[in-house]
Design an enzyme around this catalytic site. Sequence first.
Site, mmCIF file in Angstrom:
data_model
loop_
_atom_site.group_PDB
_atom_site.id
_atom_site.type_symbol
_atom_site.label_atom_id
_atom_site.label_comp_id
_atom_site.label_asym_id
_atom_site.label_seq_id
_atom_site.Cartn_x
_atom_site.Cartn_y
_atom_site.Cartn_z
ATOM 1 N N SER A 185 0.795 -1.231 0.000
ATOM 2 C CA SER A 185 0.000 0.000 0.000
ATOM 3 C C SER A 185 0.824 1.276 0.000
ATOM 4 C CB SER A 185 -0.953 0.011 1.204
ATOM 5 O OG SER A 185 -2.016 -0.906 1.006
ATOM 6 N N LYS A 188 -0.249 3.686 -2.570
ATOM 7 C CA LYS A 188 -1.283 4.717 -2.417
ATOM 8 C C LYS A 188 -0.705 6.121 -2.283
ATOM 9 C CE LYS A 188 -4.790 1.680 -0.343
ATOM 10 N NZ LYS A 188 -4.044 0.425 -0.118
ATOM 11 N N SER A 242 -5.526 3.306 4.596
ATOM 12 C CA SER A 242 -5.153 2.387 3.525
ATOM 13 C C SER A 242 -6.364 1.618 3.005
ATOM 14 C CB SER A 242 -4.062 1.419 4.002
ATOM 15 O OG SER A 242 -3.210 1.059 2.954
#
Length: 414
Positions: A185, A188, A242
């Site tokens: 993640s 992101k 997340s």
Amino acid sequence: MAALLVVAPAGHALAASKKAAAKHAAVTAKSGSAKTGGKSAVAKSTASSHSPVASARGKGVAKLAAATKGRGAARQAVNQKHERQHAVLAGKGAAHVSSKLERSRAERPTTVAATMPGLRMHSVRFEEAGSARLSVGRESAAAEFSSRASSDPLDLKSSVALVIDQDTKEVLLAKNDHAVQPIASLTKLMTGLIMSEAHLPLDEMITISEEDIDTEKNSRSRLSVGTTLSRGELLHLALMSSENRAAHALGRTYPGGLRRFVTLMNARAIMLGMKDTHYVEPTGLSSSNRSSATDLAILVAAAHQDPLLRQLTTSPSYEVAVGDRLLQYNNTNRLVRNPEWNIGLQKTGFINEAGQCLVMQARIAGRKLIMVFLDSTGKLSRIADAERVRHWVETLHTTGSAAAAGAVSLANAS
């Protein structure tokens, strides 16, 4: 044959001379018979000129091979000479490759230095010998080579680590910082950068659809299909908690669709000089999203310049109204709630292939530092690694201040 006499021991010179004379006579006799032998001699000579020895060693050796064909002792001498030559060539080739490899390692440019001018080299570097470009995800380690075996003075639990002074560009600590691996993640952070730089209306409403469901890792989400939130709310949840469906919905509804969004992610990485980075989707659930600590440090530096990303990534908690419910979300990085930390930007990540990951910009001992920890072994070990680095930097600051104070005292005393 004179060359053979030069390198032969003195006691064998006469024997070599006799052998040379005998071979010369044989060559003369064979040459005469070749002139009178008609078509058969020409055929024989042609066959000899196409032998492996002739093609390998040139015209001179070809003539010698043709002249001495059928004489076992002479052919054996030539073969031995070839073997010695091949051995020498092989030795030179290995030496050349080794020398080239060493030069490559010594001259390998640091990506951070190339993209962050003024870089001063690190005070600590530790990496597995010959493992400059490892793939260290725990799943891929079985098939390739894991760098977790390497030791380091701070006993970090992360396979990859990098600490850089944001102002001076000095690399304070580096561990397998050029290893390319899945980043989970941490993806992101680039998703957020693309969204923020697009300046799309944050109050525009977006509805979660079936397309946003994770079919790769089957991860859970509290945002059920049909949930409608603003673009700003989805961005907040994606960066702080997340939230995978939130991140996917942001990419899916971007002008031009998901494919164009991913193309922009990769284009932005190239613009930043992130040479080891590649994205295939905006959430990080795919292990094909890959990068290195060096590249991620560049991304953190760029993202930290964006006020919106600084605010959303460091928000301790956030509430969103879903229907008649109020959902509470918390930051995935507990350090943002720790008063001993001054964090300007952060992002966590985890999938099995990437291990526990963490990137941060934080102020420690008066210095603005960028920290990257990848492929950590346990859920809390990435946090513990960050704490180890913080204490280490604070110790360096204290030690340095004491040494400076001592120097001032000596100067005043004199």
